[in-house]
Design an enzyme around this catalytic site. Structure first.
Site, PDB file in Angstrom:
ATOM      1  N   CYS A  84      -0.784  -5.572   6.666  1.00  0.00           N
ATOM      2  CA  CYS A  84      -0.530  -4.359   7.459  1.00  0.00           C
ATOM      3  C   CYS A  84       0.217  -4.706   8.745  1.00  0.00           C
ATOM      4  O   CYS A  84       0.995  -3.900   9.253  1.00  0.00           O
ATOM      5  CB  CYS A  84      -1.830  -3.662   7.811  1.00  0.00           C
ATOM      6  SG  CYS A  84      -2.913  -3.441   6.402  1.00  0.00           S
ATOM      7  N   CYS A 143       0.810  -1.225   0.000  1.00  0.00           N
ATOM      8  CA  CYS A 143       0.000   0.000   0.000  1.00  0.00           C
ATOM      9  C   CYS A 143       0.839   1.270   0.000  1.00  0.00           C
ATOM     10  O   CYS A 143       0.318   2.357  -0.161  1.00  0.00           O
ATOM     11  CB  CYS A 143      -0.912   0.011   1.220  1.00  0.00           C
ATOM     12  SG  CYS A 143       0.045   0.007   2.741  1.00  0.00           S
TER      13      CYS A 143
HETATM   14 FE1  FES Z   1      -1.294   0.300   4.383  1.00  0.00          FE
HETATM   15 FE2  FES Z   1      -2.698  -1.120   6.044  1.00  0.00          FE
HETATM   16  S1  FES Z   1      -3.298  -0.488   4.091  1.00  0.00           S
HETATM   17  S2  FES Z   1      -0.713  -0.404   6.286  1.00  0.00           S
END
Ligand code: FES
Length: 125
Positions: free
Chosen positions: A103, A34
């Site tokens: 994450c 992400c």
């Molecule tokens: Fe980036 Fe969770 S979506 S750390």
């Protein structure tokens, strides 16, 4: 996406969040999935994690997992803290949605890097 009560508690009221002045070790990792970033700061005494803090530009799950990992790591020896895995964190949080498991890598990897950084700094002295 449904989060457990424990995740919500740690997200709404995270523990050990913020920067640390003069840490003994710092770990920084980015999440390739992400693009979010996480820092973990530690203070070490007698081979134990005396204090720990985190800072992140991550999502709710990243904040909740960091909050949990700092609570799990505080007071542990460096060897014990290094062994904390993302599954231990997820279990302590009563589960994480599968989409959010990546994450929780941020916090455990940043903690490992902070411990390595501390060892490097110590060898320099
Ligand atoms: Fe980036 Fe969770 S979506 S750390």
């Amino acid at each position: 996406m449904k989060y457990s009560k424990k995740v919500m508690q740690n997200f709404m009221n995270p523990k050990n969040m913020g920067e640390m002045k003069n840490p003994d070790g710092v770990g920084k990792v980015g999440n390739p999935v992400c693009g979010d970033v996480m820092w973990v700061y530690i203070k070490v005494k007698d081979n134990k994690i005396k204090d720990i803090k985190f800072k992140t530009f991550g999502c709710a799950a990243a904040i909740a997992t960091s909050s949990m990992i700092t609570q799990l790591a505080k007071g542990k020896t460096l060897e014990q803290a290094k062994k904390i895995k993302r599954d231990d964190v997820a279990k302590s949080l009563e589960g994480l949605p599968p989409l959010k498991m990546h994450c929780s890598n941020l916090a455990s990897n940043a903690l490992k890097k902070a411990i390595e950084d501390y060892k490097k700094n110590k060898n320099k002295k």
